[in-house]
Design a protein around this motif. Sequence first.
Motif, PDB file in Angstrom:
ATOM      1  N   UNK A   5     -36.126 -21.447  -8.416  1.00  0.00           N
ATOM      2  CA  UNK A   5     -37.362 -22.169  -8.088  1.00  0.00           C
ATOM      3  C   UNK A   5     -37.087 -23.555  -7.516  1.00  0.00           C
ATOM      4  N   UNK A   6     -36.066 -23.621  -6.662  1.00  0.00           N
ATOM      5  CA  UNK A   6     -35.769 -24.871  -5.973  1.00  0.00           C
ATOM      6  C   UNK A   6     -34.951 -25.875  -6.757  1.00  0.00           C
ATOM      7  N   UNK A   7     -34.607 -25.554  -8.003  1.00  0.00           N
ATOM      8  CA  UNK A   7     -33.826 -26.473  -8.833  1.00  0.00           C
ATOM      9  C   UNK A   7     -32.405 -25.932  -8.957  1.00  0.00           C
ATOM     10  N   UNK A   8     -31.403 -26.801  -8.770  1.00  0.00           N
ATOM     11  CA  UNK A   8     -30.003 -26.400  -8.862  1.00  0.00           C
ATOM     12  C   UNK A   8     -29.458 -26.692 -10.253  1.00  0.00           C
ATOM     13  N   UNK A   9     -28.815 -25.678 -10.842  1.00  0.00           N
ATOM     14  CA  UNK A   9     -28.229 -25.816 -12.172  1.00  0.00           C
ATOM     15  C   UNK A   9     -26.720 -25.583 -12.077  1.00  0.00           C
ATOM     16  N   UNK A  10     -25.974 -26.320 -12.899  1.00  0.00           N
ATOM     17  CA  UNK A  10     -24.525 -26.162 -12.916  1.00  0.00           C
ATOM     18  C   UNK A  10     -24.046 -25.766 -14.319  1.00  0.00           C
ATOM     19  N   UNK A  11     -22.761 -25.545 -14.451  1.00  0.00           N
ATOM     20  CA  UNK A  11     -22.170 -25.097 -15.720  1.00  0.00           C
ATOM     21  C   UNK A  11     -22.620 -25.984 -16.870  1.00  0.00           C
ATOM     22  N   UNK A  12     -22.991 -25.336 -17.962  1.00  0.00           N
ATOM     23  CA  UNK A  12     -23.438 -26.065 -19.138  1.00  0.00           C
ATOM     24  C   UNK A  12     -24.928 -26.001 -19.359  1.00  0.00           C
ATOM     25  N   UNK A  13     -25.688 -25.749 -18.292  1.00  0.00           N
ATOM     26  CA  UNK A  13     -27.139 -25.655 -18.436  1.00  0.00           C
ATOM     27  C   UNK A  13     -27.517 -24.280 -18.974  1.00  0.00           C
ATOM     28  N   UNK A  14     -28.689 -24.186 -19.609  1.00  0.00           N
ATOM     29  CA  UNK A  14     -29.137 -22.918 -20.185  1.00  0.00           C
ATOM     30  C   UNK A  14     -29.320 -21.858 -19.106  1.00  0.00           C
ATOM     31  N   UNK A  15     -29.888 -22.246 -17.960  1.00  0.00           N
ATOM     32  CA  UNK A  15     -30.108 -21.287 -16.873  1.00  0.00           C
ATOM     33  C   UNK A  15     -28.779 -20.777 -16.343  1.00  0.00           C
ATOM     34  N   UNK A  16     -27.846 -21.684 -16.112  1.00  0.00           N
ATOM     35  CA  UNK A  16     -26.523 -21.288 -15.613  1.00  0.00           C
ATOM     36  C   UNK A  16     -25.850 -20.337 -16.593  1.00  0.00           C
ATOM     37  N   UNK A  17     -25.950 -20.642 -17.890  1.00  0.00           N
ATOM     38  CA  UNK A  17     -25.312 -19.787 -18.900  1.00  0.00           C
ATOM     39  C   UNK A  17     -25.911 -18.388 -18.912  1.00  0.00           C
ATOM     40  N   UNK A  18     -27.220 -18.265 -18.662  1.00  0.00           N
ATOM     41  CA  UNK A  18     -27.853 -16.945 -18.589  1.00  0.00           C
ATOM     42  C   UNK A  18     -27.314 -16.159 -17.403  1.00  0.00           C
ATOM     43  N   UNK A  19     -27.156 -16.847 -16.268  1.00  0.00           N
ATOM     44  CA  UNK A  19     -26.626 -16.184 -15.075  1.00  0.00           C
ATOM     45  C   UNK A  19     -25.181 -15.752 -15.314  1.00  0.00           C
ATOM     46  N   UNK A  20     -24.379 -16.626 -15.928  1.00  0.00           N
ATOM     47  CA  UNK A  20     -22.981 -16.294 -16.214  1.00  0.00           C
ATOM     48  C   UNK A  20     -22.892 -15.103 -17.161  1.00  0.00           C
ATOM     49  N   UNK A  44     -20.694 -23.046  -6.801  1.00  0.00           N
ATOM     50  CA  UNK A  44     -20.716 -22.698  -8.208  1.00  0.00           C
ATOM     51  C   UNK A  44     -22.035 -22.962  -8.878  1.00  0.00           C
ATOM     52  N   UNK A  45     -22.984 -23.577  -8.162  1.00  0.00           N
ATOM     53  CA  UNK A  45     -24.295 -23.825  -8.734  1.00  0.00           C
ATOM     54  C   UNK A  45     -25.218 -22.637  -8.568  1.00  0.00           C
ATOM     55  N   UNK A  46     -26.320 -22.635  -9.315  1.00  0.00           N
ATOM     56  CA  UNK A  46     -27.337 -21.604  -9.180  1.00  0.00           C
ATOM     57  C   UNK A  46     -28.670 -22.290  -8.936  1.00  0.00           C
ATOM     58  N   UNK A  47     -29.479 -21.711  -8.053  1.00  0.00           N
ATOM     59  CA  UNK A  47     -30.767 -22.299  -7.699  1.00  0.00           C
ATOM     60  C   UNK A  47     -31.873 -21.365  -8.149  1.00  0.00           C
ATOM     61  N   UNK A  58     -13.120 -17.974 -15.290  1.00  0.00           N
ATOM     62  CA  UNK A  58     -13.106 -16.844 -14.372  1.00  0.00           C
ATOM     63  C   UNK A  58     -14.518 -16.396 -14.071  1.00  0.00           C
ATOM     64  N   UNK A  59     -15.386 -16.351 -15.097  1.00  0.00           N
ATOM     65  CA  UNK A  59     -16.781 -15.960 -14.895  1.00  0.00           C
ATOM     66  C   UNK A  59     -17.470 -16.952 -13.969  1.00  0.00           C
ATOM     67  N   UNK A  60     -17.201 -18.243 -14.155  1.00  0.00           N
ATOM     68  CA  UNK A  60     -17.813 -19.261 -13.302  1.00  0.00           C
ATOM     69  C   UNK A  60     -17.300 -19.151 -11.867  1.00  0.00           C
ATOM     70  N   UNK A  61     -16.008 -18.842 -11.709  1.00  0.00           N
ATOM     71  CA  UNK A  61     -15.449 -18.675 -10.375  1.00  0.00           C
ATOM     72  C   UNK A  61     -16.088 -17.490  -9.666  1.00  0.00           C
ATOM     73  N   UNK A  62     -16.354 -16.408 -10.429  1.00  0.00           N
ATOM     74  CA  UNK A  62     -16.982 -15.230  -9.834  1.00  0.00           C
ATOM     75  C   UNK A  62     -18.393 -15.532  -9.359  1.00  0.00           C
ATOM     76  N   UNK A  63     -19.106 -16.402 -10.086  1.00  0.00           N
ATOM     77  CA  UNK A  63     -20.443 -16.796  -9.649  1.00  0.00           C
ATOM     78  C   UNK A  63     -20.352 -17.455  -8.273  1.00  0.00           C
ATOM     79  N   UNK A  64     -19.358 -18.342  -8.108  1.00  0.00           N
ATOM     80  CA  UNK A  64     -19.194 -19.018  -6.828  1.00  0.00           C
ATOM     81  C   UNK A  64     -18.903 -18.028  -5.709  1.00  0.00           C
ATOM     82  N   UNK A  65     -18.062 -17.019  -6.007  1.00  0.00           N
ATOM     83  CA  UNK A  65     -17.684 -16.056  -4.971  1.00  0.00           C
ATOM     84  C   UNK A  65     -18.775 -15.040  -4.691  1.00  0.00           C
ATOM     85  N   UNK A  66     -19.780 -14.945  -5.582  1.00  0.00           N
ATOM     86  CA  UNK A  66     -20.875 -13.992  -5.384  1.00  0.00           C
ATOM     87  C   UNK A  66     -22.048 -14.646  -4.670  1.00  0.00           C
TER      88      UNK A  66
END
Length: 222
Positions: free
Chosen positions: A106-121, A101-104, A75-83
Amino acid sequence: MVLKKLMGALLSLSLIAGVAGVQVYAEASNVIVGVEQSVTDATNTEQEVTMDTYEDFYVIPVDELSNDYLSEDQLAESKIAWAAGVYFIPGVGEVALLATGGVVVLGVTYYAGSAVYNKVKAYFTSKDAAAAEAAAEKAYEDAKKNGTKAGTHTDKYPPFNKLGTQGKPRSSEDLYDSKGLKQRRYYDKNGNADEDIDYDHSNGDGTHTFPHRHKWINGRRF
């Protein structure tokens, strides 16, 4: 501004490439969704990209999601996509959220499982928790102010003849005797007695009017 242009290019490329790595969750349905929109690729050439159907999935609006469909993490990951949009997130910086559902960052795209994505989630999850806490506190305070039952409420009848100083967080309890409602007590977010409304009790000297209120402070009623 540069980040927003880069975002447009990244999103366009992902659409043109068939939206690789899409992070969405689905419910079985006969619904066919059609989307037609104009996008710009990395060379700034405008193209019409038409997706006639999503044969394997369709996105469920967040408000329609429930625990029956998704886990809390999903649900948290789905909300990221909708935001989808550009946000400043403490500890991460300026972050662009993609509808895929990805997060960008500094020009780099991160998806679920990455440290950056987990911080955003974690950031969005904490915001949801804070919003829910604020809403629960407001509902409780409104009920107390209006003298109405809190969302969590208990009625107590004889042989009960006294309400306790501890109860369920943000709740209310009513004490009844043979004549009817005698007292209502509110319990704060920690479950401590917070405020009483007295509807009836001995009044030999005639100094009390009913109903009237008493506050609880540090375990003492005033």
